[in-house]
Design a protein around this motif. Structure first.
Motif, PDB file in Angstrom:
ATOM      1  N   VAL A 112       0.838  -1.202   0.000  1.00 18.22           N
ATOM      2  CA  VAL A 112       0.000   0.000   0.000  1.00 18.22           C
ATOM      3  C   VAL A 112       0.872   1.251   0.000  1.00 18.22           C
ATOM      4  N   ALA A 113       1.883   1.279   0.868  1.00 18.45           N
ATOM      5  CA  ALA A 113       2.768   2.441   0.950  1.00 18.45           C
ATOM      6  C   ALA A 113       3.529   2.654  -0.346  1.00 18.45           C
ATOM      7  N   THR A 114       3.966   1.563  -0.972  1.00 15.67           N
ATOM      8  CA  THR A 114       4.686   1.669  -2.242  1.00 15.67           C
ATOM      9  C   THR A 114       3.786   2.224  -3.335  1.00 15.67           C
ATOM     10  N   THR A 115       2.532   1.791  -3.353  1.00 12.26           N
ATOM     11  CA  THR A 115       1.568   2.335  -4.312  1.00 12.26           C
ATOM     12  C   THR A 115       1.386   3.829  -4.109  1.00 12.26           C
ATOM     13  N   ILE A 116       1.208   4.237  -2.857  1.00 10.65           N
ATOM     14  CA  ILE A 116       1.044   5.659  -2.549  1.00 10.65           C
ATOM     15  C   ILE A 116       2.272   6.447  -2.989  1.00 10.65           C
ATOM     16  N   ALA A 117       3.458   5.899  -2.696  1.00 14.52           N
ATOM     17  CA  ALA A 117       4.703   6.594  -3.018  1.00 14.52           C
ATOM     18  C   ALA A 117       4.913   6.755  -4.515  1.00 14.52           C
ATOM     19  N   GLY A 118       4.209   5.955  -5.309  1.00 12.52           N
ATOM     20  CA  GLY A 118       4.317   6.073  -6.758  1.00 12.52           C
ATOM     21  C   GLY A 118       3.460   7.175  -7.348  1.00 12.52           C
TER      22      GLY A 118
END
Length: 270
Positions: free
Chosen positions: A204-210
């Motif tokens: 989830v955090a990686t998706t947001i960071a993208g």
């Protein structure tokens, strides 16, 4: 790729994920006490989140535990056992500063909960924007059963997540919830399989960071500020967030990337 960041902490580990380090994982690491929050531990968390808030490279944060048995079992009551009133007041100042540091982080924070998240442990998760828990999680605010009340925002944050009636039930009865019960109440953002809370939270955090850093920060701010106000005021807050994003370099890059059918390279500046 994950990289441990030296922070000079005893009970907190900071881990950068990805080549650019846009996702930072804050690992609760006091396993001998099931991550019970001592005053020193709380001070470390305060300092860690203050540093994260000031780091423009960070785009999302994950709060996790170094062990599967417990996310955090709340305040260290063994430490408090011999406290004078003055010492308890001093600890309160540290705890409140820690909670404020969580809330002041301008990027999304995702809690990854496995095992026990009780008292201050659940409150740490509630201070985050998203709460991911796996099926092993046990959640509750048992403070009234030991002669105190939730003091890291639990009386306010829980009702904002699940409503006044359900929050009052949990706080006043001090009962514990299974992950499935918590999910059914709307307390969780996502329910993961056993052992997968951290993996899902990092995804989830990686998706947001993208996504656009400017857009994400302004969207979080609008959601947070608008929640406790009337609709008309909330729409004005949203309009301010839209303007702050629409005339940014991120918006220009996002539109160009869409039309050129490529992944955006975010400038990340207003």
């Amino acid at each position: 790729m994950a990289e441990v960041v030296a922070g000079g902490f005893e009970h907190v580990r900071l881990v950068r994920h990805g080549e650019a380090g846009h996702v930072v994982e804050v690992v609760l690491d006091r396993p001998d006490a099931l991550n019970a929050l001592s005053q020193a531990f709380a001070a470390e968390l305060r300092d860690a989140f203050v540093a994260i808030a000031a780091n423009p490279v960070v785009r999302a944060v994950v709060l996790s535990s170094s062990q599967d048995r417990a996310f955090c079992v709340g305040a260290d009551l063994k430490e408090r056992n011999g406290f004078t009133d003055a010492q308890l007041r001093g600890q309160r100042v540290v705890y409140r500063a820690m909670a404020r540091a969580f809330l002041d982080v301008p990027v999304p924070v995702v809690a990854a909960v496995a095992g026990y998240a009780l008292g201050g442990g659940l409150e740490l998760a509630l201070l985050c924007d998203l709460l991911v828990a796996d099926t092993t999680a046990v959640l509750g605010l048992p403070e009234v059963s030991v002669g105190v009340v939730p003091g890291l925002g639990g009386t306010q944050l829980l009702s904002r997540r699940i409503g006044l009636g359900r929050a009052s039930d949990l706080i006043l009865t001090a009962r514990r919830l299974t992950a499935a019960e918590a999910d059914g109440m709307g307390l969780l953002s996502r329910l993961a399989e056993a052992g997968q809370a951290r993996t899902v939270a990092l995804d989830v955090a990686t998706t947001i960071a993208g996504h656009s850093p400017v857009g994400v920060r302004n969207a979080k701010r609008a959601v947070r500020l608008g929640f406790d106000t009337d609709l008309a005021s909330g729409l004005e807050i949203e309009d301010g967030a839209w303007r702050a994003t629409a005339f940014s370099a991120d918006r220009a890059e996002g539109v160009a990337a869409f039309n050129e059918k490529r992944r955006p390279v975010w400038p990340g500046t207003p």
